[in-house]
Design an enzyme around this catalytic site. Sequence first.
Site, PDB file in Angstrom:
ATOM      1  CD  GLU A 126      -2.780  -1.354  -0.058  1.00 19.23           C
ATOM      2  OE1 GLU A 126      -3.055  -0.341  -0.743  1.00 19.23           O
ATOM      3  OE2 GLU A 126      -3.134  -2.517  -0.385  1.00 19.23           O
ATOM      4  CG  HIS A 148      -1.416   0.940  -4.434  1.00 21.71           C
ATOM      5  ND1 HIS A 148      -1.501   0.922  -5.807  1.00 21.71           N
ATOM      6  CD2 HIS A 148      -1.783  -0.307  -4.020  1.00 21.71           C
ATOM      7  CE1 HIS A 148      -1.893  -0.302  -6.207  1.00 21.71           C
ATOM      8  NE2 HIS A 148      -2.055  -1.063  -5.141  1.00 21.71           N
TER       9      HIS A 148
END
Lengths: 551, 551
Positions: B311, B314
């Site tokens: 994450e 991202h």
Amino acid sequence: MTVLAKSSAELGSESARSLYEKLSVRLKDIGHLKSISGLLQWDQEVMMPPKAAAARAMQSSVLAGLTHEAQTSPVLGSILEELEKRKQTEDLSKVLNPYELANIRIARHRYKEETVLPAELVKACAVLDSEAAGAWAQARKESDYSKFAPYLEEHVKLLRQKASYRLKSGVYEEARKINEKARASLGLKEGEPCYKGYYQALLNTYEAGFKDEQLQVLFNDLKENIVPLIAKIKAKNFQHDNSYIEGDFDVEKQTAFSHRISKEIGFDTEGGRLDVSVHPFTSGIHPSDVRMTTRYTINNFQEGITGTIHETGHSLYEQGRNKEYHDLPISDALSMGVHESQSLLWERMVGLSKPFWEYALPILKEHFQGPSHEKLQTVTPEEYYKAFNRVEPGFIRIEADEVCYPMHIITRYEIEKALVEGDITVAEVPGVWNAKYKEYLGLEVKEDRQGCLQDTHWALGLIGYFPTYTLGSIYAVQIFNAAKEAIPNLDQHIAKGEFHVLKKWLNENIHEQGSLRESGDDLIKDLTGKSLDSKIYVRYLTEKYSEIYDL
Amino acid sequence: MTVLAKSSAELGSESARSLYEKLSVRLKDIGHLKSISGLLQWDQEVMMPPKAAAARAMQSSVLAGLTHEAQTSPVLGSILEELEKRKQTEDLSKVLNPYELANIRIARHRYKEETVLPAELVKACAVLDSEAAGAWAQARKESDYSKFAPYLEEHVKLLRQKASYRLKSGVYEEARKINEKARASLGLKEGEPCYKGYYQALLNTYEAGFKDEQLQVLFNDLKENIVPLIAKIKAKNFQHDNSYIEGDFDVEKQTAFSHRISKEIGFDTEGGRLDVSVHPFTSGIHPSDVRMTTRYTINNFQEGITGTIHETGHSLYEQGRNKEYHDLPISDALSMGVHESQSLLWERMVGLSKPFWEYALPILKEHFQGPSHEKLQTVTPEEYYKAFNRVEPGFIRIEADEVCYPMHIITRYEIEKALVEGDITVAEVPGVWNAKYKEYLGLEVKEDRQGCLQDTHWALGLIGYFPTYTLGSIYAVQIFNAAKEAIPNLDQHIAKGEFHVLKKWLNENIHEQGSLRESGDDLIKDLTGKSLDSKIYVRYLTEKYSEIYDL
């Protein structure tokens, strides 16, 4: 968003019920948009990372614009207009219940309120709010009123314009009449300015339907009685020991204690949250999503728990809103004062009472053990109660006890009303303020930062808001008295932590009533048979503090 | 929201620059509304109290409706139309830079995409999504495909309608050509159904501009090479000891470790948050407000940190978006595959590498001490690296290692494409699925819940989405190789925790590029001089795992 293409001509052929349903769909959409705004604000105070501020401002502004468009949609206006016409030709109470009729009334009021103001004025106010907030923060830091004065001047100018438009809207009749009467008695001609009644219009933004005339009577009576009460307490020159309230209170333990108490009072954690923020607040995003905050101070335990109980009171109101009419204006709180009555009822009538500490002190002792809390472990509920209720005049409103608090409010009320209605100038504010603090609280204000620059309200154009704090205190006492009459042995219930009886009574008699009445005073009259009465409030203070201070 | 009253006739007299500015204002407003939707979703997953679900659904739906209105506004259409006309008569690249031109291109694509679908179809899809999600959850629980099949049937029907409209929109040219060619070769008449090219249209919703033909070549090559690689590893019948990854990992310590690592990698905590949710995700509310989540398992340490690094990848993309064009489409990620390349690059190329564990293992050992971690304290980075990179074919995609993962995706790709284009029926799905798992992974699927019912995607109508996961892995390897060529001693930087060099390179070469290119393949070509190439990916896997498993 449902866009109704039908013109008002076509609406004429619809039944009142069908018109109401159409209105209802639009009002609910507006309700949802306001819920989203509420979430944005909560997030901003509690969760948002600091760099996101600029983007959030844009998001909020786009959403506010859309909400305004929805609120002033001409189709919404046509539906309301058509319903207004129907009132003349048919008895709407035969097809619509009182809650539905109240929805129409409030929707019409809000529509007029939103549409009567020119877009440029709304924009100018928004720009001024943000500029003035910065200027005020700087002025307060430097304790230099001259840096804030021009912004206050501009606020007064714009607020007068706002009030003037409202007087023309047809939904601020009380204010319009005051102005008309004043103009007549002064023999003013068309075009000659007269600001009388303007304060009434501003007050009613926050306290629906309440008369400034009545406010004045209440506040004068409070002054007459509270100023001598403060003097009497001061003359005693005595304070109860409160050393066990100060000390080293671990924040995690305070958090656990606060969460437990708010839950036992009745806060539904499945439909809400309790977090921490710089300034405690309650955000009623939706009755199923009520988010409150508190803050904890390590060396003073009172602030955290008092804040928690206060916000729990607000939260119970929000969670208790009428389920049948969620997202519709009728389920909204009646006024700021009535909302504040609920936080103050729990904070003061319950949280500052002897029975409450009979219940809460053993729990507190469970949470705080060890060497730094030895003294706390030996204190009795009676001693704790007295320590928790110290009276001590101070400069700062938000730190004031319940005896001194009204004097902080009355000062602001008298000044802001005189400002808007043209009886004093912006330049005169600090002088007037300081004279009043001397007279009402016996304090010499040395710096404007502890005087007229202490609160942010005026910087945000919130004139007419302050009185609702003290109206809330008066409502709270009368509502609590009514609850006591209705609930046998309420004090014993509280002492045992059985808060559900009081909560249920408040749910039925206050929260679920929403905005069914037109003013807080109507609510109190229906509940107690009496108007709002400062004497009852004065009696409450006098009896309580005569015992505490042995007056 | 700015409402432009001007008709398209009047727009004809404006300069291209002025048209662009008008477009830009509208696109930014749409961007702000999408940011608000992002916040609503994040809040729902991370903060919202459970009882608020129904109210939140209403809020989201009102907001989605408003966003759709803004995206399909006729005035927006007129501005885009006028800009399209200008292209014929003047050289826009003289007055607008490439980023601005890309904004126009993407805005036009999205406008066509939004307006071409009839409102009833959009609504039918939304209703089906929510019904199918419930049916799928039940079907998976009972491992009963027949309970889900009717919903999948309906999804296929609606998705074909969607694809059919898109083919007519003028912005899915590739798909339209495939269909035209197929119709011609089959000698079909007007009105006779032909679904060829429909998968291309669905794929391009998630992977802009990518050709299905190219996808097929890539995936066939992966199959040919990865199936034997898996077999080779299996044949070794050997696993590295990973007992120190399992055990008792205190969640608070895992949290501290995850926060430290993500921050050292370069996540800006002033412009984002890391929280916990059931399914980890990253919500790019705004580049200044990037919120990611992870989850921690007490007895397996790998999941939490791997999720966090994924994450973080991202998030770096979101935080690194082009500052000049915030809130405009050009600053959006180019495609799902390219976004996934950023999470996978950090998760696999960095987080599963030897140099990374040279850096991270000492920090890990600092965090986890005491009797339950004695073995962890003695492990070397080399051993840790090998343990972290176990290959073991399993039924569940989200638990798969990087060798087996593509086979999970290829199975889904082959099935969903055949479904949409009419080459298999809904009833045939489990049989086809199980045959492919046997062939590609050597596994006998015993129950549909560990087979074709395992993922939620099809229940949500997400057909064309799965391939982006594996495109992401291929992009990741090629991008990382390019970074290695550009940055001297990248491995040593990673081993020292000096991630800023790689982050800066990705910011400039990927994140800030946004949607300037028309496809991920164009981006890779500009960056490396080569198209997306499965051979490079196969070589990466083969070299890495030949060493780990001594093949």
